[in-house]
Write an enzyme that holds these catalytic residues in place. Sequence first.
Site, short mmCIF file in Angstrom:
data_model
loop_
_atom_site.label_atom_id
_atom_site.label_comp_id
_atom_site.label_asym_id
_atom_site.label_seq_id
_atom_site.Cartn_x
_atom_site.Cartn_y
_atom_site.Cartn_z
N CYS A 62 0.83 -1.21 0.00
CA CYS A 62 0.00 0.00 0.00
C CYS A 62 0.86 1.26 0.00
O CYS A 62 0.34 2.36 -0.10
CB CYS A 62 -0.99 -0.01 1.15
SG CYS A 62 -0.25 0.01 2.76
N ASP B 35 3.02 2.61 2.32
CA ASP B 35 3.38 3.37 3.52
C ASP B 35 4.06 2.46 4.55
O ASP B 35 3.47 1.48 4.98
CB ASP B 35 2.13 3.98 4.16
CG ASP B 35 1.56 5.10 3.31
OD1 ASP B 35 2.34 5.99 2.93
OD2 ASP B 35 0.35 5.08 3.03
N CYS C 104 3.36 8.67 1.70
CA CYS C 104 2.78 9.89 1.17
C CYS C 104 2.81 11.02 2.20
O CYS C 104 3.31 10.84 3.31
CB CYS C 104 1.34 9.62 0.72
SG CYS C 104 0.27 9.19 2.09
N CYS D 162 -4.81 3.80 5.48
CA CYS D 162 -3.54 3.34 4.89
C CYS D 162 -2.34 4.11 5.41
O CYS D 162 -1.26 3.56 5.54
CB CYS D 162 -3.60 3.40 3.37
SG CYS D 162 -3.92 5.03 2.71
#
Lengths: 388, 123
Positions: free
Chosen positions: B33, B35, B58, B102
């Site tokens: 995902c 992270d 992110c 996430c």
Amino acid sequence: MAKRKVYLDHGATTPLRKEVLDEMMPYLTNSFGNPSSIHSFGREARVAVEKARQQVADAIGASPNEIIFTSGGTEADNMAIQGVARALSSRGKHIITSAIEHHAVLDACQSLEKEGFSLTYLPVDKYGLVQLKDLEKAIRPETILVTIMFANNEIGTVQDVAGIGKICRSRGVYFNTDAVQAIGQLDVNVQEQNIDLLSMSAHKFYGPKGIGVLYKRQGVKLKPIIFGGGQERKFRPGTEYVAGIVGMGKAIELAVAEMETKTAKMRELRDYFVAGLLEIGGVTLNGHPQQRLPNNVNVSIHNAEGEALLLNLDMEGVAASSGSACTSGSLEPSHVLRAIGLKHEVAHGSLRLTLGKDTEREDIDYTLKVLKPIVARLRKITGTLVRE
Amino acid sequence: MYNEKVMDHFQNPRNVGEIQDADGVGEIGNARCGDIMKIFIKVKEGRIEDIKFFTFGCGAAIASSSALTEMVKGKSLEEALSVTNEDVARELGGLPSVKMHCSNLAADALHKAIEDYKSRCRN
């Protein structure tokens, strides 16, 4: 170097050209007639629509009666795929596509899968190329359609469209291609390339948004998926978006006329840009090094995440895009980057930078200059976390 | 898409780095995902004396890691354990809903670091 605005997302959309807007303006104001009306207002609009139809046909080696105006590329893709499926389901229910198609194609195919059609998703090599021998092997007696994109929107890889077209024609299977990224950048000729159906979208070549075309070779069996009137030979009923159609005609005429000079310049800048990006270190090119769209740069910046890169670039005035999960609206990174074999963490660090006809070397130099410290900073935050 | 506070933590993250002789280390997330976070803590007299982090991810992932380290530095282990991912999001003035599951994992990473510290003490 002073701060500047650099738009490097022409794969997403392009600005509307002044010359195109000028052609459109009368049809947004005084010449507002409905092309289906028999009075002078309607006849004037009809003439404009048919002129644009001729312009689009000329650009791809087609006849005007093979051009169907749509609301855009997605609608055209859906009309082609679902339309062929509806028309030929009694003959067969097998469709071949590739693993790296745009979602307009993939989702349309998946909806047919739920209705009982069987789908083959051809794999691609590490550059994103479909292998012709895989296609030949996949075609079965019940195959009714092959739908493979002309050039990939993310990694820019250009398929051997003529080779695919030749195989499909010799095996008697319709060939549909999503050419949304190709128009104005690559030679598209539906006759020479044996294309039966083709989708395009005006806003990718400096035309307006909300207008596209489905090319349907004369004689290709297609059932409409929208109902409601006689427009576009009943394939796409609904009152025509006259100004958009006029704009699309003008935009494609200009794009094809200027293609040679503009793409030569873009290719040079693209290769210069890639070389500069690779110099940063820990950067790899995604897609084919030569067989790619003249305007497409796609790299993975290892140990940095795509959304974080985009946010930082945006603060410096640079607009780009990424295939990371955070920007795809899902929890998974781009299916295209996964299909070419990238590991998740490398796919998450992808950056797509798509040049335009007016992009200058100074824009590239500025982008490289601001990107270097951004990468260094993000890599410091990543620390020793990602082990490849 | 992100508010000013999130952008501030993203642009100027606090406590980035590694504690070489950390008393506890916790890592969470996966490459799938996109992270991954790692938290290092130094514990003195039942309190988090120092805390540092590495994050691959992110803007929301980096900002939530940074904000968490500020929230718990100097706190007792019990207080630190009571901090949840939702508390971190609240401290940041909110995160986009798609990011809540996430990217907002810093508190979980911290809890793992504290568990790691406790298991080291037991051994």
